[in-house]
Structures are given as structure tokens and as C-alpha cells.
Design a protein around this motif. Structure first.
Motif, mmCIF file in Angstrom:
data_model
loop_
_atom_site.group_PDB
_atom_site.id
_atom_site.type_symbol
_atom_site.label_atom_id
_atom_site.label_comp_id
_atom_site.label_asym_id
_atom_site.label_seq_id
_atom_site.Cartn_x
_atom_site.Cartn_y
_atom_site.Cartn_z
ATOM 1 N N MET A 160 6.501 -7.556 6.237
ATOM 2 C CA MET A 160 6.482 -7.188 7.654
ATOM 3 C C MET A 160 6.661 -5.682 7.819
ATOM 4 O O MET A 160 6.054 -5.050 8.685
ATOM 5 C CB MET A 160 7.600 -7.935 8.396
ATOM 6 N N ARG A 161 7.505 -5.094 6.988
ATOM 7 C CA ARG A 161 7.727 -3.647 7.055
ATOM 8 C C ARG A 161 6.429 -2.891 6.761
ATOM 9 O O ARG A 161 6.083 -1.938 7.453
ATOM 10 C CB ARG A 161 8.806 -3.235 6.048
ATOM 11 N N GLN A 162 5.751 -3.371 5.706
ATOM 12 C CA GLN A 162 4.488 -2.741 5.336
ATOM 13 C C GLN A 162 3.477 -2.858 6.474
ATOM 14 O O GLN A 162 2.766 -1.921 6.800
ATOM 15 C CB GLN A 162 3.950 -3.442 4.067
ATOM 16 N N ARG A 163 3.461 -4.016 7.114
ATOM 17 C CA ARG A 163 2.522 -4.219 8.215
ATOM 18 C C ARG A 163 2.889 -3.350 9.409
ATOM 19 O O ARG A 163 2.008 -2.841 10.099
ATOM 20 C CB ARG A 163 2.531 -5.687 8.630
ATOM 21 N N LEU A 164 4.179 -3.180 9.644
ATOM 22 C CA LEU A 164 4.601 -2.310 10.746
ATOM 23 C C LEU A 164 4.143 -0.869 10.484
ATOM 24 O O LEU A 164 3.709 -0.161 11.396
ATOM 25 C CB LEU A 164 6.121 -2.359 10.925
ATOM 26 N N LEU A 176 -9.623 8.645 11.044
ATOM 27 C CA LEU A 176 -9.337 8.643 9.612
ATOM 28 C C LEU A 176 -7.999 7.955 9.391
ATOM 29 O O LEU A 176 -7.022 8.227 10.087
ATOM 30 C CB LEU A 176 -9.282 10.086 9.090
ATOM 31 N N LEU A 177 -7.985 7.045 8.446
ATOM 32 C CA LEU A 177 -6.725 6.416 8.045
ATOM 33 C C LEU A 177 -6.432 6.859 6.632
ATOM 34 O O LEU A 177 -7.297 6.762 5.755
ATOM 35 C CB LEU A 177 -6.840 4.895 8.060
ATOM 36 N N ILE A 178 -5.232 7.349 6.402
ATOM 37 C CA ILE A 178 -4.819 7.706 5.055
ATOM 38 C C ILE A 178 -3.737 6.719 4.653
ATOM 39 O O ILE A 178 -2.656 6.699 5.233
ATOM 40 C CB ILE A 178 -4.296 9.156 4.999
ATOM 41 N N LEU A 179 -4.046 5.863 3.709
ATOM 42 C CA LEU A 179 -3.112 4.814 3.306
ATOM 43 C C LEU A 179 -2.725 5.033 1.846
ATOM 44 O O LEU A 179 -3.556 4.936 0.953
ATOM 45 C CB LEU A 179 -3.755 3.430 3.474
ATOM 46 N N ASP A 180 -1.446 5.322 1.648
ATOM 47 C CA ASP A 180 -0.940 5.575 0.304
ATOM 48 C C ASP A 180 -0.357 4.271 -0.226
ATOM 49 O O ASP A 180 0.647 3.792 0.279
ATOM 50 C CB ASP A 180 0.125 6.675 0.395
ATOM 51 N N GLU A 181 -0.988 3.707 -1.212
ATOM 52 C CA GLU A 181 -0.517 2.455 -1.837
ATOM 53 C C GLU A 181 -0.206 1.389 -0.783
ATOM 54 O O GLU A 181 0.925 0.914 -0.695
ATOM 55 C CB GLU A 181 0.741 2.736 -2.667
ATOM 56 N N PRO A 182 -1.198 0.987 0.032
ATOM 57 C CA PRO A 182 -0.887 0.084 1.153
ATOM 58 C C PRO A 182 -0.463 -1.315 0.721
ATOM 59 O O PRO A 182 0.143 -2.027 1.495
ATOM 60 C CB PRO A 182 -2.194 0.024 1.942
ATOM 61 N N THR A 183 -0.754 -1.706 -0.505
ATOM 62 C CA THR A 183 -0.406 -3.072 -0.914
ATOM 63 C C THR A 183 0.823 -3.109 -1.806
ATOM 64 O O THR A 183 1.185 -4.164 -2.312
ATOM 65 C CB THR A 183 -1.578 -3.737 -1.657
ATOM 66 N N ASN A 184 1.471 -1.969 -1.951
ATOM 67 C CA ASN A 184 2.670 -1.920 -2.789
ATOM 68 C C ASN A 184 3.740 -2.882 -2.283
ATOM 69 O O ASN A 184 4.077 -2.877 -1.120
ATOM 70 C CB ASN A 184 3.244 -0.491 -2.759
ATOM 71 N N GLY A 185 4.244 -3.683 -3.152
ATOM 72 C CA GLY A 185 5.345 -4.559 -2.779
ATOM 73 C C GLY A 185 4.930 -5.785 -1.993
ATOM 74 O O GLY A 185 5.784 -6.515 -1.524
ATOM 75 N N LEU A 186 3.642 -5.985 -1.814
ATOM 76 C CA LEU A 186 3.199 -7.159 -1.058
ATOM 77 C C LEU A 186 2.898 -8.312 -2.011
ATOM 78 O O LEU A 186 2.475 -8.106 -3.142
ATOM 79 C CB LEU A 186 1.942 -6.829 -0.262
ATOM 80 N N ASP A 187 3.091 -9.517 -1.506
ATOM 81 C CA ASP A 187 2.716 -10.687 -2.301
ATOM 82 C C ASP A 187 1.193 -10.847 -2.219
ATOM 83 O O ASP A 187 0.545 -10.172 -1.418
ATOM 84 C CB ASP A 187 3.443 -11.941 -1.798
ATOM 85 N N PRO A 188 0.615 -11.704 -3.051
ATOM 86 C CA PRO A 188 -0.854 -11.829 -3.076
ATOM 87 C C PRO A 188 -1.449 -12.103 -1.697
ATOM 88 O O PRO A 188 -2.491 -11.561 -1.345
ATOM 89 C CB PRO A 188 -1.080 -13.020 -4.020
ATOM 90 N N GLN A 189 -0.752 -12.924 -0.909
ATOM 91 C CA GLN A 189 -1.230 -13.225 0.436
ATOM 92 C C GLN A 189 -1.267 -11.946 1.280
ATOM 93 O O GLN A 189 -2.264 -11.640 1.932
ATOM 94 C CB GLN A 189 -0.297 -14.275 1.071
ATOM 95 N N ARG A 192 -4.067 -9.654 0.259
ATOM 96 C CA ARG A 192 -5.362 -10.064 0.807
ATOM 97 C C ARG A 192 -5.486 -9.662 2.270
ATOM 98 O O ARG A 192 -6.529 -9.202 2.714
ATOM 99 C CB ARG A 192 -5.521 -11.588 0.677
ATOM 100 N N GLU A 193 -4.396 -9.827 3.018
ATOM 101 C CA GLU A 193 -4.424 -9.483 4.443
ATOM 102 C C GLU A 193 -4.690 -8.001 4.654
ATOM 103 O O GLU A 193 -5.471 -7.606 5.514
ATOM 104 C CB GLU A 193 -3.097 -9.877 5.098
ATOM 105 N N VAL A 194 -4.017 -7.183 3.836
ATOM 106 C CA VAL A 194 -4.214 -5.747 3.959
ATOM 107 C C VAL A 194 -5.661 -5.380 3.653
ATOM 108 O O VAL A 194 -6.287 -4.595 4.363
ATOM 109 C CB VAL A 194 -3.245 -4.978 3.030
ATOM 110 N N ARG A 195 -6.194 -5.994 2.600
ATOM 111 C CA ARG A 195 -7.585 -5.714 2.240
ATOM 112 C C ARG A 195 -8.531 -6.083 3.376
ATOM 113 O O ARG A 195 -9.439 -5.332 3.721
ATOM 114 C CB ARG A 195 -7.957 -6.501 0.987
ATOM 115 N N ALA A 196 -8.283 -7.249 3.982
ATOM 116 C CA ALA A 196 -9.134 -7.691 5.087
ATOM 117 C C ALA A 196 -9.023 -6.710 6.255
ATOM 118 O O ALA A 196 -10.021 -6.356 6.894
ATOM 119 C CB ALA A 196 -8.718 -9.088 5.527
#
Lengths: 328, 325
Positions: A160-164, A176-189, A192-196
Motif C-alpha cells: 500500500m505504501r508503494q502504491r501511495l 513524464l513519470l520517473i519511477l525508481d525501482e517501483p516494484t521493490n518490496g512488492l509481492d508478485p501480485q 503485476r499490478e505495478v506493471r499493468a
């Protein structure tokens, strides 16, 4: 700090001219260098060109200078040498149109999700107060946090923190979006959500610059990529052009390696390599099914046949002669 | 389509030639078509990108957000509450002690009039308790954000470094005044409940009306608040040097204590005018008749000098700092 005044009537995030003087690039750096006190060179003469509308993967092992580069782009760290422009502007002037996630989420633990986003929205001098609540609600909706909007950040899970943090990057109309390691610490689900989400944002025409130390992730999400190694840019281009540098190979699993190698040789395939139980060769323009037919005709026992398209990992290994530090 | 464009576009020489060309139906010279295409494309030629427009009240919105954080944060409210309790405790104690009779000096003064408790409470709290509360907010202002990582997001928003620093300082200064006002209000209410109201007898023996007494409390609050705001500038400056807010807070408090110790050493009289806490207690000038505005002015100049000096240090440090937290 540069104070910028403009016609007061211009709407927030008014669509800027479609392109800029520097061509179609969202980010351009020339000779960008950062030497920290103590002499350590974090980024060395970086020439980066991120095309508008691309999903640009910024790849490199941990400690290769990705985050320092991003910090320079956001005006947090002053370059030792070199220049950079974002959306055709000096970086600090473009920032209102740039959403950023740098080195993980950071919020006020005693505030709710909504209050946290309002706080960062208040810090942007170009964001209108009148629409703040609506934009915050929309951003939370977009990352699926509406239900937890009133909950204190302290009680958020890591995902949830990552999503916030991603919601904070989506507070205004961004180019422009600059995302530094956006999936760090996320579970596989969550991953996938971040990628989508990234794909969805990119589909709206927003340029996405995403750093990662995960090759597979970049391969799945990105149209372009740059590869960093110890502060130096090793390669950049479209994913296809990067992978295109290496030949597609065919692999035949067979106990009769010698016969198989001979047949492949008659086809004129280059770089035939025999190993225990398998033979590989550059496929060139040949049809794999024809090769298979020829092998069977010659009585070679084919247990498996595979076409190996080069992955970014192969590119990386090819370019640096080193494995990729995936963990850590 | 392109021919229509050329006929309507005025002035240009090629426009005239395009018009002539159109008189021969079906015969459009290739050069002509190229030119018109070019001209058609011209309006789409990108103009240099422009930065986004600033909202008019953006600065005040950020200051409002900052004040909202400061005055909603439980820690800061707790400090205000504790500070509000002290005048009550002093008042009750003096009431008990004073009731036993035979007490002279300052205790008799306080017990004799409801307004005197305010001055007594200020002179007592201004030595350490009020500086501690102000320092916690000022010392935390930049270092706290850096430590939590929120500073990088504020600056990427982009808050602007000078702008953010100014907001942080104004916020700390406003908290400094809030602390002072809370002490004065709490002491005033306690005094009105516990001690007799009426004309105030000053240190010099002159008596003034209660209304004028209240006015003098207001002047004292303004002066002490300025002193606390000067201290906030020191806290802010130290705050820009670290990512650990407790370091900046402790550093500033140690500075205050060292100053108080130095003041107590008679041999060091010559340096006391340069120490900030020396000037905190000058508000007792309002208890003279008439008010010793000269003493107040001297103090305010000292506060102004401290704010200018440490404000500059904070700005010099913060404007060029690499934010790596």
C-alpha cells in the motif's frame, strides 16, 4: 531557485507544445557526471536520450549510479559536470509536469493517505488548491487505495505504501513519470499490478522512465532501455535493437551430437557448438522446421528443438562480460 | 486543402503565386505544392517549451500545510500542554506559600496582583522550557523531513529550496509565538482565578491600571516571541546540517545551556551581550515606569542580528546541499 512567471490565466498543466527544441526527447543528458565528496564517481559522463512516449528501462545492478542519475534529474543532487534537460526545460522548471518515485515511499506516518497526498500537492507551486481534493481522490482511485484513503500511513502495508507513492507521482497531469525501482518490496501480485499500471499510464502518452535491477521486468515493460554499469552507460536503445545485437540461436537436444553438428553444418549455420547432449548454432534466416526435418531424415534422434532469442541478460553479459547481480 | 490554405493566407509572396497557379486547373507545379505543404506545417513547428504557471497563493498554501502539520502533531501539542501547566503549578504554589503570610519580594508581588504571575512565569520559563519547545520544532524542521525521506519528495514536487526554507522558518517562528502566548494566557488565567485583580504596582513602585497592565503583557509577549524566533533561526540552521533531528535539537539546547552558564560567570561579563539568552529576560523593561523601550530595542536588534546570521547560514547550506536521504 528559479522563479518563473507566466501568463496567470494558463490552466494547470496546460498541454505544452507537442515537442521541444531538443527534438522528441523527454530527458536528455550530456556528459552528466557526479563525483561525491571523497572522490567516488557515482555517475560518469552519462549521455542519455529518452524519447517522448517511450517506456524507458534504466537498468543496472545496485550501486551502478541509477538513483544518483535520477536524483540529478530531479534537482536533488547537483551534477559535478555535464548538462541535462527534462521535457526540453532546465530540470527544476519541468518538475511540476514530472511525477517521481525515488528510492521507495516516504510519507508522514501520523497522516492519512489523503492528508499525505494533499501535503505533497501543496508543495507544488503550480497545483491549484481548488482541485486538490478531487485530484487526490482520483490518484488514490487509480492505484486502488480509495478504501484506505482515510487510514493512517503508519498502518499501511508495504504494498500500500508503494502504491501511495505511485499515487503521489500521479497527482497532476504528468508528461513524464520517473519511477525508481517501483516494484521493490512488492509481492508478485503487487508487481503485476505495478506493471499493468505503468502500461496503462504509458498508453495515455506519458513517458515513463523506470529504473530497475531486474532484467526480466524491464524486458516485459519497456520499449527502450539503457544499461548502466559502475556509473557508466554501457548501451541504450530500443529493446529490439539491444537484443538485435546478438544472434538468435537454435538448440537441438540429442544424444547424437556429432551427427547433429554435421547436419547443421550442411545447412551453413554459423558458430556450431557441441556440448553434452545438445548442439547449438546461430539460426540465421533458416526455418527451424526445415532443420528438424533434415535432422530426422539423417536419422538423428531429436529429443528437443528450441529457438533461443537473445534476452537482455545475454546482451548485458555480452556487453560487460559479467553476470547480472540480481539480488541485493 | 493546401490550396485553400494558400489563398486565405495573406501577405506571403508564395501565396500570390499559389493563387495564380490555381487559375490553371489541374496544373499545380510541384515546387508550389512543396511550398504550401511547408507553410501548412509551419504552425505546428514547436515553440520553445514553457514552464508551468504558478498558482497565486501557492506560498501560503504550503505555509498552511506546514502549520497544519506542526499544530496537529501530537508531540508539539503535548509540549504546548506541558508548558501551559507550569504557570498553573507556579500559581498554586505561590498561593499556598503566600497564604502563610510573611513572604516578601517577588512572591508578595505575584500574590498581590493577578497580572504579575504572567511576568513571573515568562521570566522563569524563558530560561529553558520555552527554548526547548521551540528548538524541538525548529531543529526537526529540515532534519526531520530529511530523515523520513519526505524532503526528497517535497523538493521533487517541486517545493523550491528557498521557498521551503522560508516556509519552515515562518512555521517555527509562529510556533515560537504560540509557545509564548500559551505561557502568557495560562499564567493570566491562573492569576485571575487565584489572585486579586486590580491596579498593578510596578517594580519602581508606580501603579498602573489593569488595562495598561494587559497592554504591557502584550508587549512582553511580542518581545519574548521575537527572542524565541531568533532561537528558532539557530535551530533551523543546525537542522540543515544533519538528517538526524535529535542532533540539531540537542545541539541547539546545549548551546542555550552553555550560554546560560557563561552568563553566570562574572569574569565573562564582556561576552554576555553577544549571547542570545542574555536578551530573553529584557522584557522586564515593561515593568518600569515608563516602559524602557531602549532596552527592548537593543534586544530586538540582537534578535534581528541572530535571525539574519543564522538564516543566512541555513540558506547557504540548504540551497546547495545534495539531498541523498
Amino acid at each position: 531557485m528559479t522563479t518563473v512567471t507566466q501568463e496567470a490565466g494558463a490552466p494547470f498543466g496546460a498541454a505544452p507544445p507537442p515537442a521541444d527544441g531538443a527534438g522528441e526527447s523527454a530527458i536528455v543528458t550530456e556528459g552528466l557526471t557526479k563525483r561525491f565528496r571523497g572522490g567516488q564517481v557515482a555517475v560518469n559522463a552519462l549521455d542519455l536520450a529518452v524519447p517522448r512516449g517511450s517506456v524507458f528501462g534504466f537498468l543496472g545492478p545496485n550501486g551502478s549510479g541509477k538513483t544518483t542519475t535520477i536524483r540529478m534529474l530531479l534537482g536533488l543532487v547537483t551534477p559535478t559536470a555535464g548538462t541535462h534537460s527534462v521535457l526540453g526545460l532546465p530540470a527544476t522548471q519541468a518538475l511540476p509536469r514530472v511525477g517521481a518515485l525515488v528510492e521507495g515511499p516516504a510519507f508522514y506516518p501520523y497522516l492519512s493517505g489523503t492528508a499525505n497526498l494533499l501535503r505533497f500537492d501543496a508543495a507544488d507551486p503550480t497545483a491549484p488548491r481548488t482541485t486538490a481534493r478531487r485530484r487526490v481522490a482520483e490518484a488514490l482511485e487509480r492505484v486502488g487505495l480509495s478504501a484506505a484513503a482515510g487510514k493512517r500511513y503508519r498502518n499501511y502495508s508495504l504494498g500500500m505504501r508503494q502504491r501511495l507513492a505511485i499515487a503521489a507521482a500521479l497527482l497532476g497531469p504528468r508528461e513524464l513519470l520517473i519511477l525508481d525501482e517501483p516494484t521493490n518490496g512488492l509481492d508478485p501480485q503487487g508487481t503485476r499490478e505495478v506493471r499493468a499500471l505503468v502500461k496503462e499510464i504509458a498508453a495515455d502518452g506519458t513517458t515513463v522512465f523506470v529504473s530497475s535491477h531486474l532484467l526480466a521486468e524491464v524486458e516485459q515493460m519497456c520499449t527502450h532501455a539503457a544499461i548502466m554499469r559502475t556509473g557508466t552507460l554501457v548501451a541504450q536503445g530500443t529493446i529490439a535493437s539491444l537484443s538485435g545485437g546478438l544472434a538468435t540461436r537454435v538448440r537441438i537436444e540429442t544424444p547424437d551430437t556429432a551427427d547433429a553438428a554435421r547436419v547443421l553444418g550442411t545447412f551453413g549455420l554459423a558458430d556450431v557448438r557441441s556440448e553434452a547432449g545438445q548442439v547449438t548454432a546461430e539460426l540465421g534466416g533458416h526455418a527451424p522446421e526445415r532443420i528438424n526435418a533434415a535432422l530426422v531424415e539423417e536419422g538423428v534422434a531429436v529429443r528437443g528443438l528450441a529457438v533461443l532469442r537473445p534476452s537482455l541478460e545475454d546482451v548485458f553479459v555480452g556487453l560487460t562480460g559479467e553476470g547480472f547481480d540480481v539480488d541485493g | 486543402m493546401s490550396t485553400v490554405d494558400t489563398s486565405t493566407s495573406p501577405g506571403a509572396g508564395s501565396g500570390v503565386r499559389a493563387g495564380e497557379a490555381r487559375r490553371t486547373p489541374g496544373l499545380v507545379p510541384v515546387a508550389e505544392t512543396l511550398e504550401t505543404t511547408e507553410r501548412h506545417a509551419r504552425p505546428e513547428t514547436p515553440t520553445p517549451p514553457v514552464p508551468s504557471a504558478r498558482e497565486r497563493w501557492a506560498f501560503w498554501r504550503l505555509l498552511g500545510s506546514e502549520l497544519g502539520l506542526t499544530f496537529r502533531r501530537p508531540r508539539n501539542l503535548a509540549m504546548l500542554a506541558v508548558i501551559a501547566c507550569v504557570p498553573v503549578i507556579i500559581g498554586v504554589t505561590l498561593r499556598i506559600v503566600g497564604g502563610q503570610g510573611g513572604m516578601g519580594g517577588i512572591i508578595a508581588d505575584v500574590a498581590g496582583n493577578s497580572l504579575m504571575l504572567t511576568f513571573f512565569a515568562l521570566s522563569f520559563l524563558v530560561l529553558l522550557m520555552m527554548p526547548v519547545a521551540v528548538t524541538v520544532v525548529a531543529g526537526d524542521s529540515v532534519a526531520g523531513e530529511a530523515g523520513a525521506g519526505t524532503l526528497r519528495y517535497l523538493l521533487a514536487a517541486p517545493a523550491g529550496r528557498t521557498r521551503l526554507l522560508l516556509v519552515k522558518y515562518l512555521n517555527a517562528a509562529i510556533y515560537a509565538y504560540a509557545v509564548t502566548a500559551v505561557v502568557a494566557l495560562s499564567a493570566l488565567l491562573t492569576g485571575l482565578v487565584l489572585f486579586p485583580a486590580g491596579p498593578v504596582t510596578l517594580l519602581s513602585g508606580t501603579t498602573i491600571t489593569m488595562a495598561e497592565g494587559l497592554l504591557r503583557i502584550l508587549i512582553a509577549v511580542g518581545y519574548v516571541g521575537a527572542g524565541m524566533a531568533a532561537l528558532a533561526a539557530i535551530g533551523l540552521a543546525l537542522s540543515t546540517f544533519t538528517e538526524v533531528s535529535i542532533g540539531a535539537i540537542a545541539g541547539t539546547i546545549v548551546l542555550v545551556i552553555v550560554c546560560q552558564v557563561l552568563r553566570a560567570i562574572p569574569e565573562l561579563d564582556s561576552i554576555t551581550p553577544y549571547l542570545l539568552p542574555t536578551w530573553f529576560t529584557n522584557f522586564d523593561a515593561v515593568l518600569r515606569a515608563p516602559v524602557d523601550f531602549g532596552a527592548l530595542r537593543e534586544g530586538l536588534v540582537a534578535f534581528g542580528a541572530y535571525i539574519a546570521l543564522f538564516g543566512s547560514i541555513a540558506w547557504a547550506r540548504f540551497s546547495g546541499k545534495d539531498i541523498t536521504s
